[in-house]
Design a protein around this motif. Structure first.
Motif, mmCIF file in Angstrom:
data_model
loop_
_atom_site.group_PDB
_atom_site.id
_atom_site.type_symbol
_atom_site.label_atom_id
_atom_site.label_comp_id
_atom_site.label_asym_id
_atom_site.label_seq_id
_atom_site.Cartn_x
_atom_site.Cartn_y
_atom_site.Cartn_z
ATOM 1 N N ARG A 1 41.252 42.017 33.577
ATOM 2 C CA ARG A 1 42.066 43.025 34.257
ATOM 3 C C ARG A 1 41.326 44.355 34.272
ATOM 4 N N SER B 1 41.178 39.470 27.975
ATOM 5 C CA SER B 1 42.091 38.984 26.938
ATOM 6 C C SER B 1 42.631 37.621 27.334
ATOM 7 N N GLU C 1 43.618 41.839 38.733
ATOM 8 C CA GLU C 1 43.422 40.839 37.685
ATOM 9 C C GLU C 1 42.802 39.572 38.262
ATOM 10 N N ASP D 1 34.316 50.217 29.763
ATOM 11 C CA ASP D 1 35.139 49.913 28.584
ATOM 12 C C ASP D 1 36.532 50.527 28.694
ATOM 13 N N GLU D 2 36.618 51.679 29.357
ATOM 14 C CA GLU D 2 37.916 52.340 29.495
ATOM 15 C C GLU D 2 38.820 51.645 30.500
ATOM 16 N N SER E 1 45.666 48.495 39.416
ATOM 17 C CA SER E 1 45.196 47.389 38.579
ATOM 18 C C SER E 1 44.930 46.155 39.437
ATOM 19 N N ASN F 1 33.834 39.812 26.173
ATOM 20 C CA ASN F 1 33.747 41.188 25.663
ATOM 21 C C ASN F 1 32.401 41.498 25.012
ATOM 22 N N THR G 1 39.708 45.165 30.715
ATOM 23 C CA THR G 1 40.286 44.453 29.573
ATOM 24 C C THR G 1 40.114 42.957 29.789
ATOM 25 N N SER H 1 41.564 48.476 35.665
ATOM 26 C CA SER H 1 42.493 49.527 36.091
ATOM 27 C C SER H 1 41.707 50.814 36.294
#
Length: 252
Positions: A168, A157, A104, A151-152, A102, A131, A155, A170
């Motif tokens: 983030r 947020s 960020e 998309d998988e 990961s 998004n 993230t 991953s």
């Protein structure tokens, strides 16, 4: 020549009365004797190798005690078996899952007015922009990846520690995760240049760096959850078996 017949006054055989012999008191009746098997002797005189007389019903009680004890094993074995199976499955999943790395990047929302305070709802507006298809399609074109893969592994947020935008990524490669997070942050800053939210601007606080170690999944939590779930499933199965056995006993 005359033949003379003698009259029927001949001697008749006398009937003799038979006397029955009786023992004991003539006023009492003797109790009928019960036949006792030769291989069974009273408990007081039972010796080695002989079988003592047991009260009626004792064998039946002993026969019913064993099935009752035998019916208890599903209530113990099935929950234990379920806990072991699902806990083992959770552990196998953790051990066989591919490594994930990961990275960020953090973006801050700044007010053009020095007295303006950044709030979480305002940050959420920029999260929705991050998004949106306008931002994500630009990232996929730049990175050359599919939208489903992005998309998988991506993230966007609100950060849990401050009103910041957390981007983030991953993936199975540390360098790729950092590149995805930084590319998304740059695409979001381009939206800021278009003045999407008047009076507010964006600034990237930190850039994503390749992770040195793979992410550590919550192994203990997953195994414990699997054990609890397996025990509940096993207990439910044991209750169903017990209810079925009671119904069969009632029909019999």
């Amino acid at each position: 020549m005359r033949v003379t017949k003698r009259g029927g006054s001949g001697a008749r055989p006398q009937q003799r009365a038979r006397k029955t012999r009786s023992t004991g008191d003539p006023g009492t009746k003797a109790a009928p004797a019960t036949a006792v098997p030769a291989d069974v002797v009273p408990a007081e005189t039972a010796g080695p190798g002989s079988e003592a007389v047991r009260p009626a019903g004792s064998s039946a009680a002993a026969g019913t005690a064993a099935p009752r004890r035998g019916r208890r094993w599903p209530a113990v074995v099935l929950p234990l078996l379920g806990a072991l199976l699902l806990a083992g499955a959770a552990l196998a999943y953790v051990l066989t899952s591919p490594a994930r790395y990961s990275a960020e990047a953090l973006v801050a929302v700044l007010s053009e007015d020095t007295d303006g305070a950044v709030s979480e709802p305002l940050t959420s507006i920029w999260v929705e922009i991050g998004n949106s298809d306008a931002v994500l399609d630009r990232v996929t074109d730049e990175l050359g990846v599919s939208r489903s893969a992005l998309d998988e592994g991506l993230t966007v947020s609100v950060s849990s520690s401050a009103p910041l935008i957390s981007i983030r990524a991953s993936t199975g490669d540390a360098e790729r995760s950092a590149a995805w997070a930084n590319a998304t942050a740059e695409a979001l800053l381009d939206e800021d240049d278009a003045d999407r939210v008047p009076g507010w601007s964006l600034e990237q606080v930190t850039s994503a760096q390749p992770a040195q170690r793979a992410d550590q999944p919550p192994t203990l939590l997953l195994v414990a959850a699997g054990a609890v779930l397996g025990a509940l499933v096993g207990a439910s199965a044991a209750q169903l078996l017990a209810a079925r056995a009671r119904r069969r006993g009632a029909r019999a």
